[in-house]
Write a protein that holds these residues in place. Structure first.
Motif, PDB file in Angstrom:
ATOM      1  N   PHE A 202       0.861  -1.193   0.000  1.00  0.00           N
ATOM      2  CA  PHE A 202       0.000   0.000   0.000  1.00  0.00           C
ATOM      3  C   PHE A 202       0.889   1.232   0.000  1.00  0.00           C
ATOM      4  N   LEU A 219     -13.680  -9.400  -0.544  1.00  0.00           N
ATOM      5  CA  LEU A 219     -12.563 -10.289  -0.177  1.00  0.00           C
ATOM      6  C   LEU A 219     -12.810 -10.996   1.145  1.00  0.00           C
ATOM      7  N   SER A 220     -13.545 -10.338   2.021  1.00  0.00           N
ATOM      8  CA  SER A 220     -13.849 -10.965   3.300  1.00  0.00           C
ATOM      9  C   SER A 220     -14.722 -12.203   3.082  1.00  0.00           C
ATOM     10  N   VAL A 226      -6.437 -10.281   6.824  1.00  0.00           N
ATOM     11  CA  VAL A 226      -5.118  -9.673   6.921  1.00  0.00           C
ATOM     12  C   VAL A 226      -4.354 -10.383   8.022  1.00  0.00           C
ATOM     13  N   THR A 229       0.962  -6.817   8.929  1.00  0.00           N
ATOM     14  CA  THR A 229       1.230  -5.474   8.389  1.00  0.00           C
ATOM     15  C   THR A 229       2.679  -5.136   8.725  1.00  0.00           C
ATOM     16  N   THR A 236       3.673   0.363   2.778  1.00  0.00           N
ATOM     17  CA  THR A 236       3.260  -0.501   3.881  1.00  0.00           C
ATOM     18  C   THR A 236       2.909  -1.867   3.314  1.00  0.00           C
ATOM     19  N   VAL A 238       1.395  -5.524   3.344  1.00  0.00           N
ATOM     20  CA  VAL A 238       0.295  -6.195   4.015  1.00  0.00           C
ATOM     21  C   VAL A 238       0.159  -7.599   3.436  1.00  0.00           C
ATOM     22  N   LEU A 240      -2.265 -10.845   3.005  1.00  0.00           N
ATOM     23  CA  LEU A 240      -3.620 -11.393   3.087  1.00  0.00           C
ATOM     24  C   LEU A 240      -3.524 -12.891   2.834  1.00  0.00           C
TER      25      LEU A 240
ATOM     26  N   LEU B  38      -8.810  -1.788   4.640  1.00  0.00           N
ATOM     27  CA  LEU B  38      -7.871  -1.792   3.512  1.00  0.00           C
ATOM     28  C   LEU B  38      -8.597  -1.753   2.181  1.00  0.00           C
ATOM     29  N   ASP B  39      -9.803  -2.295   2.157  1.00  0.00           N
ATOM     30  CA  ASP B  39     -10.574  -2.252   0.918  1.00  0.00           C
ATOM     31  C   ASP B  39     -11.460  -1.016   0.836  1.00  0.00           C
ATOM     32  N   ARG B  56     -19.698  -5.309  11.616  1.00  0.00           N
ATOM     33  CA  ARG B  56     -18.229  -5.454  11.623  1.00  0.00           C
ATOM     34  C   ARG B  56     -17.487  -4.101  11.610  1.00  0.00           C
ATOM     35  N   PRO B 204      -5.961  -2.955   9.478  1.00  0.00           N
ATOM     36  CA  PRO B 204      -5.670  -4.228   8.815  1.00  0.00           C
ATOM     37  C   PRO B 204      -6.877  -5.169   8.771  1.00  0.00           C
ATOM     38  N   LEU B 206     -10.337  -6.405   6.188  1.00  0.00           N
ATOM     39  CA  LEU B 206     -11.099  -6.387   4.935  1.00  0.00           C
ATOM     40  C   LEU B 206     -12.570  -6.483   5.303  1.00  0.00           C
ATOM     41  N   LEU B 207     -13.327  -5.427   5.042  1.00  0.00           N
ATOM     42  CA  LEU B 207     -14.763  -5.488   5.362  1.00  0.00           C
ATOM     43  C   LEU B 207     -15.566  -6.095   4.219  1.00  0.00           C
ATOM     44  N   GLY B 208     -15.126  -5.876   2.991  1.00  0.00           N
ATOM     45  CA  GLY B 208     -15.812  -6.476   1.846  1.00  0.00           C
ATOM     46  C   GLY B 208     -17.053  -5.736   1.401  1.00  0.00           C
TER      47      GLY B 208
END
Lengths: 243, 243
Positions: A202, A219-220, A226, A229, A236, A238, A240, B38-39, B56, B204, B206-208
Motif C-alpha cells: 500500500f 474479499l472478506s 489480513v 502489516t 506498507t 500487508v 492477506l 484496507l478495501d 463489523r 488491517p 477487509l470489510l468487503g
C-alpha cells in the motif's frame, strides 16, 4: 495427546511423502509485491507503450525501483553501490523466492490488443526478462511459445485462467505459482478463490483513477483476512491469506 | 534575500494581525482519526441501533478503543491503569486538539431515519457526549437544538453541507472544524473541495462491504496528496492534504 509442533509435522511429512508430493502440498498460488494506491488502484489509467503501468502508475512502485533487488534485476549495480536494503528490499526479495512459474494478463505482457499482428512484441523486458521460469500469458489470441534468454519462456494460454493455473502448477513442479498481474488478472483469480496468499504494498499515493483491485469484490466473503502489516521505508506491506 | 524560517513568518503574522484574524487564517476543516478498511470502507453495512458502526464496523476501530484517550473519554481509567499510550494514542489525542466545532451526518448522530418521531433520541453517547463544543448535524428534518452536559450542543442543519460549514466555522471561532463522519458526509465535503486535511487510519481489516470512502471520488484530481505515513501499533496513520 500433546499437540505436535509444526516442525515435527513437517519432518513427519518429509519422511513419509515422496519429494514431489510434499512439494505440491506446500506450493502456493500467490500474488506478491503487488502495489496498490491508498484509494485502491493497482495501475494507472490509459496504459500504452509509453505508460506500461498506466498514467502515474510508476508512483505506486516508488518503494520497489530503488531497491537492491530491482537494480540487480535490471543489470544495474545494487548493494553498497546504490540499491537500498531494508524492509522494502527484503519484501521484494521474498516476492521472487520459490517461484516456479508466473501467470500474467496480456496487458501486463504488452500494449498490443486484439489478434497478434506479428511476433515482434516480446514483452516489456528486453531480451532477458526477469522471470527465469515459464510464464503463462492469458490471451484470447493463440501464439507460439516464445523462448527468451535466461530461462524465461512465455506460453500463451487461450483456454482461460483455470487452464493457465493448471499448466503453471505443473510447470512450477512443486514451487509456487506467482500471479503477476495486472489488477484485472488478480481479480479474476480472487473471484474464484484460487489465490492462497497476497502480499500487497500500500503506497502513499492517491491515483484517483486506474485499475481498481478491490471494487466489487468482497474479499472478506471470499475468505481472505489480513495476517500481517509490515511498515517499509516507502510503502506498507500487508499480507492477506485465504482461510 | 535569505528565506525566512517558518517560525519567523508565524511570529511576524502574530505581531501584525489581530488575534481573531490570525486564528481564522490558521483554522482548518479537517477529518481526523477516520478509520478505513484496507478495501476502502469507512463503516460496515446495515447500521442500526445494535450496530452504530455497521456490521463489523468496530473492527476498523480496534486501534482506537484500547487507547488512553478513548478510555478516559468514556470515563474509564486510562493511563497506567490500562489505556495504551504510543503512536495510536498520540494520533487519537491530536484528533481532538484545537477542535472548535464538529459536523456530522445524521446517521452518525443516530439510527432514526425520516422525520423525528419525537425528541427522545439524543445521540449514541449518553448524557455527556465526548464533543464538548457545538456539533452541527446534517439532516433534512428540522429539530430544536439539543444541549447536553459538558458543553456539547447539537444543532440540526437543514440547509445543506455548505450552510452547516459556515455555521460551524463561526461557532469554532478560529479553531478547527472537524468533519466527524460518516463516510457519506466526508465524501460530500470532499467532492466540493472543502476539506483541508484528512487523517485516515488504515486498519488491517477487509470489510468487503459497507460505506465506501473513495469509490467514485478522484481525490487526486480534487487536489489531495499524501503528506505523511505513520505506522501505529494497530493501524497505519496517513495524512492527506489539499494542495
Amino acid at each position: 495427546m500433546p499437540k505436535a509442533k509444526t516442525h515435527d509435522l513437517l519432518g513427519w511429512r518429509h519422511r513419509l511423502l515422496p519429494a514431489a508430493g510434499y512439494n505440491t502440498l506446500m506450493s502456493k498460488v500467490r500474488v506478491a509485491a503487488f502495489s496498490v494506491s491508498l484509494d485502491g488502484f493497482g495501475a494507472g489509467p490509459r496504459q500504452d507503450l509509453q505508460n506500461p503501468l498506466g498514467v502515474r502508475g510508476p508512483e505506486i512502485f516508488q518503494w520497489f525501483f530503488p531497491t537492491d533487488v530491482f537494480l540487480k534485476m535490471h543489470g544495474q549495480q545494487g548493494g553498497s553501490k546504490g540499491g537500498t536494503t531494508g524492509v522494502d528490499n527484503d519484501m521484494a526479495l521474498k516476492s521472487f523466492e520459490n517461484v516456479g512459474a508466473w501467470i500474467m494478463g496480456r496487458n501486463m505482457f504488452g500494449p498490443v490488443r486484439g489478434p497478434w499482428p506479428d511476433e515482434s512484441w516480446k514483452g516489456w523486458w528486453g531480451e532477458e526478462p526477469p522471470y527465469h521460469v515459464p510464464v503463462f500469458v492469458l490471451t484470447h489470441h493463440a501464439r507460439a511459445p516464445l523462448t527468451m534468454k535466461g530461462g524465461t519462456t512465455f506460453y500463451f494460454v487461450t483456454e482461460g485462467p483455470e487452464a493457465a493455473l493448471e499448466k503453471a502448477k505443473k510447470a512450477a513442479n512443486g514451487k509456487d505459482v506467482r500471479i503477476g498481474g495486472g489488477a484485472a488478472t488478480v481479480r479474476q483469480y480472487l473471484a474464484v478463490g484460487l489465490i492462497d496468499e497476497l502480499h500487497l504494498a500500500f503506497s502513499p499515493v492517491l491515483l484517483g483513477e486506474g485499475e481498481p483491485l478491490f471494487a466489487g469484490l468482497n474479499l472478506s466473503k471470499l475468505g481472505y483476512t489480513v495476517t500481517q502489516t509490515l511498515p517499509g521505508e516507502k510503502t506498507t506491506h500487508v499480507i492477506l491469506k485465504k482461510k
